[in-house]
Design a protein around this motif. Structure first.
Motif, PDB file in Angstrom:
ATOM      1  N   THR A 161       0.798  -1.241   0.000  1.00  0.00           N
ATOM      2  CA  THR A 161       0.000   0.000   0.000  1.00  0.00           C
ATOM      3  C   THR A 161       0.824   1.281   0.000  1.00  0.00           C
ATOM      4  O   THR A 161       0.290   2.351  -0.290  1.00  0.00           O
ATOM      5  N   ALA A 162       2.125   1.195   0.310  1.00  0.00           N
ATOM      6  CA  ALA A 162       2.945   2.419   0.324  1.00  0.00           C
ATOM      7  C   ALA A 162       4.286   2.214  -0.354  1.00  0.00           C
ATOM      8  O   ALA A 162       5.237   2.931  -0.079  1.00  0.00           O
ATOM      9  N   TYR A 176       9.387   1.876   1.088  1.00  0.00           N
ATOM     10  CA  TYR A 176       8.128   2.582   1.348  1.00  0.00           C
ATOM     11  C   TYR A 176       8.335   4.091   1.389  1.00  0.00           C
ATOM     12  O   TYR A 176       9.465   4.592   1.471  1.00  0.00           O
ATOM     13  N   HIS A 206       3.673   8.157   3.799  1.00  0.00           N
ATOM     14  CA  HIS A 206       2.440   7.380   3.685  1.00  0.00           C
ATOM     15  C   HIS A 206       2.421   6.145   4.572  1.00  0.00           C
ATOM     16  O   HIS A 206       1.407   5.450   4.633  1.00  0.00           O
ATOM     17  N   MET A 207       3.505   5.866   5.281  1.00  0.00           N
ATOM     18  CA  MET A 207       3.547   4.714   6.181  1.00  0.00           C
ATOM     19  C   MET A 207       4.601   4.950   7.249  1.00  0.00           C
ATOM     20  O   MET A 207       5.702   5.436   6.950  1.00  0.00           O
ATOM     21  N   ARG A 210      -4.041   1.057  -9.430  1.00  0.00           N
ATOM     22  CA  ARG A 210      -4.312   0.970  -7.994  1.00  0.00           C
ATOM     23  C   ARG A 210      -4.726   2.331  -7.439  1.00  0.00           C
ATOM     24  O   ARG A 210      -4.065   3.337  -7.682  1.00  0.00           O
ATOM     25  N   ASP A 225      -6.074   2.206  -4.030  1.00  0.00           N
ATOM     26  CA  ASP A 225      -6.508   1.708  -2.722  1.00  0.00           C
ATOM     27  C   ASP A 225      -5.802   2.372  -1.552  1.00  0.00           C
ATOM     28  O   ASP A 225      -6.038   2.013  -0.402  1.00  0.00           O
ATOM     29  N   SER A 226      -4.928   3.355  -1.808  1.00  0.00           N
ATOM     30  CA  SER A 226      -4.251   4.045  -0.704  1.00  0.00           C
ATOM     31  C   SER A 226      -3.835   5.432  -1.169  1.00  0.00           C
ATOM     32  O   SER A 226      -3.768   5.719  -2.371  1.00  0.00           O
ATOM     33  N   ASP A 227      -3.529   6.294  -0.206  1.00  0.00           N
ATOM     34  CA  ASP A 227      -3.064   7.641  -0.538  1.00  0.00           C
ATOM     35  C   ASP A 227      -1.791   7.586  -1.374  1.00  0.00           C
ATOM     36  O   ASP A 227      -1.576   8.418  -2.257  1.00  0.00           O
ATOM     37  N   TRP A 254      -0.785   5.309  -3.647  1.00  0.00           N
ATOM     38  CA  TRP A 254      -1.035   5.002  -5.054  1.00  0.00           C
ATOM     39  C   TRP A 254      -1.799   6.134  -5.732  1.00  0.00           C
ATOM     40  O   TRP A 254      -1.565   6.448  -6.903  1.00  0.00           O
TER      41      TRP A 254
END
Length: 510
Positions: free
Chosen positions: A266-267, A285, A289-290, A400, A402-404, A406
């Protein structure tokens, strides 16, 4: 005036690659000495363990037998990269993976892209090459009878980066007259012409040379701190900025994938690089974002190990490159020159390319140096820009959301004008060789085709005649037949390596 002494500050892969390239090119200059100065206090990053096929040409040029590389560096073969989870799963791509192999995307020399575009819902672009099938089957790229540096399909290597540096060092010292000095360089002084006059060690010793190669890693001691060459920051294009690296032992019976795994999360993404006795795993990463704690938890889940069972090494990553790689009597190579995350084994590739470019354009006559420097600076800057484009493309064409992270990559990250232009062109027509007008595009049409259409990029299909379509289908069928044939002929990756290592050990005893 002539250059008679060259100092390379820093060993590791960058320093010793440079030493070998320079020593080969300057073989006839018997009055020139090359000295690698390595610090006993400063370790190397040592996680750049994946390569591209270009490295084989350099090793052959250095006179290093492939058998020696395979036997001493925990080496395995790499046929390409398997990308997992870089797209949203769909009916046409339920496994959500694709290969970027070291193969030609032109079966039989024919561009069959039009056939793929017409059938992208039912066809994978990887059908144009044997390599993905052989990689999934865990097959070696070489037969037992294959000559050194030759295979049935194209390949590169995974290896222990520390041991690889040692192999390069041994070759440079024993075969190419390169000298070695142990010292920690802390500073350098300039003369009245703005050139480096001498180096200063931690003990205060002055070391005088005529030319200096800065391979001091991220410190960029000479080029960055002494000459103050600006750093061109690319963090607005490549959003990842941190990696957690760990080494995991593997059991002797475990199969060895003949590819690098690049698995998105996701990151960012994770690399998984198999050597003969361990895996090198890295969690890349974006710290925006993580958090580090969440990254470690995700890495723990992937490794199936509790967090107290491993201690990852944290590596801050600053994306970009020096405005100049050659300034007066200094050249910067390796991490001292620039860096982009290791998604496509870019670090060793750009270092190898730049070291060779420098060595081939270097002249021992000082008055010709500025001409060579101007030319090489243009080449290296162009190379870095296009490498950044290629790496960024993996993110920005993903579907994608599905997350900030992407969403930022696809909607907000800055793109170069050339990447934007090319992506717009490739909406209309697929990439072709003439789109890459410079031989300094290290990644060219072959690479872009596999990534673009591995990620289902939407290019307008073109009409084909019945003859063309039938011909293209026959070429794809020939690839399938060849894949099945080679799968039956080639040994498994681990089996090939074990047989080779046993034979190599026997040859040393005889």
């Amino acid at each position: 005036m002539r250059v008679k002494s060259i100092a390379i500050i820093g060993g590791g892969t960058a320093g010793w690659l440079t030493a070998n390239h320079l020593a080969v090119e300057l073989r006839a200059e018997t009055d020139v000495t090359i000295t690698v100065i390595e610090s006993p206090e400063i370790g190397i990053i040592g996680v750049g363990e994946g390569t591209v096929p270009h490295i084989r040409k350099s090793l052959m040029k250095f006179g290093i037998p492939e058998a020696e590389l395979l036997a001493t560096c925990d080496t395995t073969f790499k046929k390409g990269i398997k990308f997992v989870d870089w797209m949203t799963p769909s009916a046409s791509n339920p496994g959500n993976s694709y290969y970027h192999p070291f193969s030609s995307p032109y079966p039989g020399g024919t561009d069959v892209t039009a056939l793929y575009l017409k059938n992208s819902g039912s066809m994978h672009f990887s059908d144009v090459a044997e390599t993905p099938v052989l990689a999934d089957a865990m097959k070696s790229p070489k037969k037992v009878s294959s000559a050194q540096y030759e295979g049935v399909v194209n390949y590169a290597y995974h290896f222990n980066a520390v041991k690889f540096g040692q192999l390069l060092a041994t070759n440079a010292k024993e075969k190419l007259r390169v000298k070695h000095k142990s010292a920690t360089i802390v500073d350098a002084k300039l003369n009245d012409r703005g050139e480096v006059a001498y180096l200063i060690t931690r003990e205060g010793e002055q070391l005088h040379y005529d030319f200096y190669v800065d391979c001091s890693g991220f410190h960029s001691l000479i080029m960055g701190k002494v000459l103050n060459i600006p750093f061109i920051d690319k963090s607005a294009q490549i959003l990842t900025d941190t990696a957690l690296a760990v080494q995991i032992p593997t059991a002797a019976e475990t199969e060895i994938p003949p590819y690098t795994l690049a698995k998105a999360h996701t990151a960012g993404w994770m690399w998984d690089i198999p050597l003969t006795n361990r895996r090198g795993v890295g969690f890349v990463y974006s710290s925006a974002h993580m958090t580090e704690d969440v990254a470690i938890q995700n890495l723990s889940k992937y490794l199936q190990l509790d967090t107290d069972k491993f201690s990852p090494r944290k590596i801050p990553m600053r994306m970009g490159y020096r405005e100049k790689f050659w300034c007066k009597n200094v050249v910067a190579l390796g991490l001292a020159q620039g860096f982009v995350e290791p998604l496509e084994a870019t670090s060793i590739f750009v270092t190898d390319f730049s070291a060779e470019l420098f060595a081939r354009n270097f002249s021992v006559e000082k008055e010709t140096m500025s001409v060579a420097a101007d030319y090489c600076n243009k080449v290296v800057s162009y190379t870095w820009e296009r490498v950044m484009d290629f790496v960024q493309m993996h993110y920005c064409i993903s579907d994608r959301q599905d997350s900030d992270f992407w969403r930022a990559n696809t909607n907000e990250a800055k793109r170069s004008d050339i990447l934007s232009e090319r992506l717009a062109m490739w909406k209309i027509n697929p990439p072709k060789k003439s789109d890459f007008f410079s031989r300094f595009d290290l990644f060219d049409v072959d690479n872009f085709l596999f990534v673009l259409y591995g990620m289902k990029y939407q290019t307008r299909p073109r009409n084909m005649t019945n003859y063309e379509e039938d011909y293209f289908k026959r070429e794809i069928e020939n690839i399938k037949i060849s894949s099945r044939k080679l799968s039956g002929e080639l040994l498994g990756h681990r089996e090939w390596l074990e047989k080779f290592l046993a034979a190599y050990a026997q040859s040393l005893r005889n």
